[in-house]
Design an enzyme around this catalytic site. Structure first.
Site, PDB file in Angstrom:
ATOM      1  N   CYS A 132      12.175  68.137  40.797  1.00 51.28           N
ATOM      2  CA  CYS A 132      10.989  67.704  41.550  1.00 51.28           C
ATOM      3  C   CYS A 132       9.723  68.498  41.198  1.00 51.28           C
ATOM      4  O   CYS A 132       8.646  67.917  41.031  1.00 51.28           O
ATOM      5  CB  CYS A 132      11.262  67.781  43.048  1.00 51.28           C
ATOM      6  SG  CYS A 132      12.151  69.251  43.565  1.00 51.28           S
ATOM      7  N   HIS A 252       5.857  69.740  47.784  1.00 57.82           N
ATOM      8  CA  HIS A 252       5.773  70.981  47.010  1.00 57.82           C
ATOM      9  C   HIS A 252       4.321  71.186  46.560  1.00 57.82           C
ATOM     10  O   HIS A 252       3.660  70.229  46.132  1.00 57.82           O
ATOM     11  CB  HIS A 252       6.636  70.895  45.740  1.00 57.82           C
ATOM     12  CG  HIS A 252       8.118  70.891  45.992  1.00 57.82           C
ATOM     13  ND1 HIS A 252       8.693  71.176  47.212  1.00 57.82           N
ATOM     14  CD2 HIS A 252       9.148  70.644  45.138  1.00 57.82           C
ATOM     15  CE1 HIS A 252      10.012  71.104  47.104  1.00 57.82           C
ATOM     16  NE2 HIS A 252      10.314  70.773  45.866  1.00 57.82           N
TER      17      HIS A 252
END
Ligand SMILES: NC(=O)c1ccc[n+]([C@@H]2O[C@H](COP(=O)([O-])OP(=O)(O)OC[C@H]3O[C@@H](n4cnc5c(N)ncnc54)[C@H](OP(=O)(O)O)[C@@H]3O)[C@@H](O)[C@H]2O)c1
Length: 348
Positions: A132, A252
Site C-alpha cells: 500500500c 497512509h
C-alpha cells in the site's frame, strides 16, 4: 461497462478490512459478475454478506472453491495466497493478489494501473498488487519520472493501523478508550501480531512495520525499496525508507524527498502532478491546504501537497503524499486491474 460479458468472481479474505472494500467497490463499479463466491477461513464461514441486494454466505476457502472461477481477488495473507493461488490458476482463474507472496516473482507482473497497466498482458495467471505505501508513492512520482527521471527517493511513512487489518483497527480504538479512562492498555496486536513483543499504538508512533531483516530495515521498508524499482522498471533508482505506524485509522501519509535527474521548474512540477491520472494536487500553503488522512479516507485518489524545492539540493523536491491504504493501497488498485482484465476479455 457496456459489454455484456460477465465473469465468475471469487473474493478470498471477504471478511477482512481489504476484502470488505473489494466487495463494496465491485458493487459500486457495477463489475460484470456472473457468479460471486465470498471466501474466508473456517472461522468466518457462514457469515452473511449483502451484495447488490442479495445475501451471500461466506464459505471456507479450499482448492475446489475455485472450480469455474475466472477472476479471483486474494487478500487473506501471504500463506493463503501461496497455498491457494496455484490451485486457482490450475483451474483457469486469473488471480489478483494483494499479499506479498508473488510480488517479486519475475514471472508475476506488479501492477499499478496509472504506472504500468501494460504489464498485465504479461501475466501467467497471477498479477500482484504492490504494498500500500508503495502504490501511493509511485502514482505521485510517475509523472515526474517520465518528465525528468528520478535518481533517488528518501521516504518516511506515517501509516494507519488499518494497514495491519481489521484487528489492528479494534486495537487502536480499544487502547484509546483505555488510555482516556486511565485503564491498562494491554497491547495485543501491533507492531507485528506474530512476534512476542507488543507496543502501545494509542497516542504513540511505532517505528516498526513488519519484521526486521538482517540489514536493519523492516520488511515493509524493503518492500518499498524493491517494489518501487520493479514497478518503475528502473533498478537504478536509489530508494531508502523508514516506515512508522501512527494512531490513525485510515490513510497512509508519506514525507517524500525525491532527487530528479534534470533541472525543473516548480510550476511545471505542480502542473504535471495536477494533471496526472489518479492524483489530486492539494497544494496551497497560504490557505493551509495540503493532504490530510482524514480527508483522503474513503477516496480512491492519491493526494499530493507541500510540494517544494529542497534547500540543500536544487534538483530535489519534498512533498507530502496521502492515500487511503485500503482503497488505492489495496482494494481499488485490485479492482482497477480486474476491470482492465474484464475489458480486455470483453473486447477480444
Ligand atoms: N490492510 C491494508 O491496508 C492492506 C494493503 C495492501 C495489502 N494488504 C494485504 O491484504 C491481506 C489482507 O489484509 P487485511 O488488512 O484485509 O487483513 P484482515 O482484516 O486481517 O483480513 C484477513 C482476511 O483473510 C481471511 N483469512 C485468514 N486466514 C485465512 C485462511 N487460512 N484461509 C482463508 N482466508 C483466511 C480472514 O478470514 P477470517 O474472517 O475467517 O479470519 C479475513 O477475511 C494481507 O496479506 C495484507 O498484507 C493489506
Amino acid at each position: 461497462m457496456s459489454n455484456p460479458t460477465s465473469f465468475n468472481v471469487a473474493v478470498v479474505g471477504a471478511t477482512g478490512a481489504v476484502g470488505e472494500q473489494i466487495i463494496r467497490l465491485l458493487a459500486e463499479r457495477n463489475f460484470p459478475i456472473k457468479s460471486l463466491k465470498l471466501l474466508s477461513s473456517a472461522r468466518s464461514a457462514g457469515t452473511q454478506i449483502e451484495f447488490k441486494g442479495k445475501t451471500y454466505t461466506v464459505e471456507e476457502a479450499k482448492p475446489e472453491s475455485f472450480d469455474g472461477v475466472e477472476i479471483a481477488l486474494f487478500s487473506a495473507g501471504g500463506d493463503v495466497s501461496k497455498a491457494l493461488i496455484p490451485e486457482a490458476v490450475a483451474r483457469g482463474a486469473v488471480c489478483i493478489d494483494n499479499t506479498n507472496a508473488y510480488r517479486m516473482d519475475p514471472d508475476t507482473p506488479l501492477v499499478v494501473p496509472e504506472v504500468n497497466i501494460h504489464k498485465v498482458a504479461e501475466h501467467k495467471g497471477i498479477i500482484s498488487n504492490p504494498n500500500c505505501s508503495t502504490i501511493q508513492m509511485v502514482v505521485a512520482l510517475k509523472p515526474l519520472y517520465d518528465r525528468y527521471g528520478i535518481s533517488r527517493i528518501i521516504v518516511s511513512t506515517y501509516q494507519a493501523v488499518s494497514g495491519a487489518g481489521a484487528r489492528a483497527i479494534n486495537e487502536l480504538l480499544r487502547q484509546s478508550r483505555a488510555v482516556l479512562n486511565g485503564d491498562d492498555v494491554n497491547p495485543d496486536i501491533l507492531p507485528v501480531a506474530s512476534l512476542p513483543v507488543k507496543h502501545q499504538i494509542a497516542f504513540n508512533a511505532i517505528p516498526q512495520i513488519d519484521k526486521f531483516q538482517d540489514n536493519g530495515f523492516t520488511l515493509e521498508e524493503m518492500k518499498m525499496i524493491r517494489e518501487t524499482k520493479k514497478i518503475m522498471g528502473d533498478d537504478s533508482i536509489d530508494v531508502t525508507a523508514t516506515c512508522v505506524r501512527i494512531p490513525v485509522v485510515y490513510g497512509h501519509s508519506e514525507s517524500v524527498y525525491v532527487e530528479l535527474k534534470q533541472d525543473f521548474d516548480l510550476k511545471e512540477v505542480k502542473s504535471l502532478l495536477a494533471n496526472a491520472p489518479g492524483v489530486v494536487l492539494q497544494d496551497d500553503p497560504a490557505n493551509q491546504v495540503y493532504p490530510l488522512a482524514t480527508e483522503a479516507a474513503g477516496k480512491n485518489e492519491t493526494f499530493v501537497g507541500r510540494v517544494r524545492r529542497d534547500l540543500s539540493n536544487p534538483r530535489a523536491l519534498n512533498m507530502w503524499i496521502v492515500s487511503d491504504n485500503l482503497l488505492k493501497g489495496a482494494a481499488w488498485n485490485a479492482v482497477q486491474i480486474a476491470e482492465h482484465i474484464a475489458a480486455s476479455r470483453s473486447n477480444g
